[in-house]
Design a protein around this motif. Structure first.
Motif, short mmCIF file in Angstrom:
data_model
loop_
_atom_site.label_atom_id
_atom_site.label_comp_id
_atom_site.label_asym_id
_atom_site.label_seq_id
_atom_site.Cartn_x
_atom_site.Cartn_y
_atom_site.Cartn_z
N GLN A 212 4.55 10.52 1.38
CA GLN A 212 3.89 9.21 1.28
C GLN A 212 4.58 8.19 2.18
OE1 GLN A 212 4.50 8.23 -2.86
NE2 GLN A 212 2.43 8.90 -3.39
N ARG A 213 3.84 7.19 2.53
CA ARG A 213 4.41 6.05 3.25
C ARG A 213 4.25 4.82 2.35
NH1 ARG A 213 2.86 5.91 9.02
NH2 ARG A 213 4.74 7.15 9.12
N GLN B 159 -8.18 4.36 10.49
CA GLN B 159 -7.25 4.91 9.51
C GLN B 159 -5.86 5.13 10.11
OE1 GLN B 159 -10.45 6.08 9.93
NE2 GLN B 159 -11.17 4.99 8.12
N ALA C 3 0.85 -1.20 0.00
CA ALA C 3 0.00 0.00 0.00
C ALA C 3 0.88 1.24 0.00
CB ALA C 3 -0.92 0.02 1.22
N GLY D 148 -0.07 -0.81 8.62
CA GLY D 148 -0.41 -1.53 7.41
C GLY D 148 -1.57 -2.48 7.64
N ASP E 133 9.04 6.16 4.72
CA ASP E 133 8.43 7.47 4.55
C ASP E 133 9.22 8.26 3.52
OD1 ASP E 133 6.61 6.73 6.45
OD2 ASP E 133 7.50 7.93 8.06
N VAL F 253 0.36 5.17 1.31
CA VAL F 253 -0.53 5.97 2.13
C VAL F 253 -0.04 7.41 2.16
CG1 VAL F 253 -1.53 6.18 4.43
CG2 VAL F 253 -1.00 3.93 3.53
N LEU G 17 -4.19 1.64 10.33
CA LEU G 17 -3.78 1.15 9.01
C LEU G 17 -2.62 1.96 8.45
CD1 LEU G 17 -7.27 0.40 7.44
CD2 LEU G 17 -5.64 -1.22 8.46
N ARG G 18 -2.58 3.28 8.70
CA ARG G 18 -1.47 4.11 8.25
C ARG G 18 -0.17 3.72 8.96
NH1 ARG G 18 -2.97 8.89 10.10
NH2 ARG G 18 -1.71 8.60 11.96
N GLN H 81 4.27 1.02 2.27
CA GLN H 81 4.08 -0.04 3.26
C GLN H 81 4.47 -1.39 2.67
OE1 GLN H 81 -0.05 0.32 4.45
NE2 GLN H 81 0.49 1.79 6.05
#
Length: 165
Positions: free
Chosen positions: A53-54, A100, A44, A107, A70, A46, A103-104, A56
């Motif tokens: 952005q991250r 959220q 993903a 993952g 990151d 994020v 999950l951020r 994952q």
């Protein structure tokens, strides 16, 4: 040809393949494209507050590691870390964090279940503690998407072979 030689050659070839472990200690400033070339596509991507952005890289559901890389808005690595650890899980704030947020930060979980004693989802992450024991970390999220509680537990295996106990 000797078996040890084939094993050594195989290890060298596999070492050059794209794999999430290649995100460990990636140097700050590394271009995003280089990370993806070394580690493969992330599970993903994020958006982060403030613009970056991250990426994952999770080994869930069977693995016990998840790596977050990151990247700043210019596409350069700011930092990377393995997040399925006791210290990282302790950052979760019940009644403040949302689904959220979880999950951020961690993952996708290994599993999402429900239990009769809680109205909502239970996210299960597999990880290893400092003693290298197999563990679960459960995050309880209510129907409004708010984390209500989170805690670790031992992962018990039901092996029938007494040599593996």
């Amino acid at each position: 040809m000797r078996p040890w030689f084939l094993l050594a050659v195989s290890a060298l070839l596999l070492g050059g393949c794209a794999h999430p472990w290649n995100t460990v200690n990636v140097a700050p400033g590394t271009p995003r494209e280089q990370v993806i070339a070394q580690a493969g596509p992330p599970v993903a991507i994020v958006a982060l507050p403030g613009g970056g952005q991250r990426l994952q890289y999770s080994l869930q559901p069977l693995g016990q590691y998840a790596f977050m890389v990151d990247v700043d808005p210019a596409g350069r690595v700011v930092g990377s870390r393995q997040v399925l650890t006791e210290l990282e899980f302790q950052r979760i704030e019940p009644d403040r964090w949302t689904l959220q947020d979880v999950l951020r930060e961690f993952g996708p979980p290994a599993r999402v279940d429900g239990v009769s004693s809680f109205h909502g989802q239970v996210l299960t992450y597999r990880w290893r503690d400092r003693a290298n024991a197999d563990m679960f970390y459960w995050v309880y999220v209510d129907p409004q998407g708010v984390v209500r509680r989170a805690h670790p537990g031992m992962e018990q295996r039901n092996d029938s072979d007494p040599r593996t106990r």
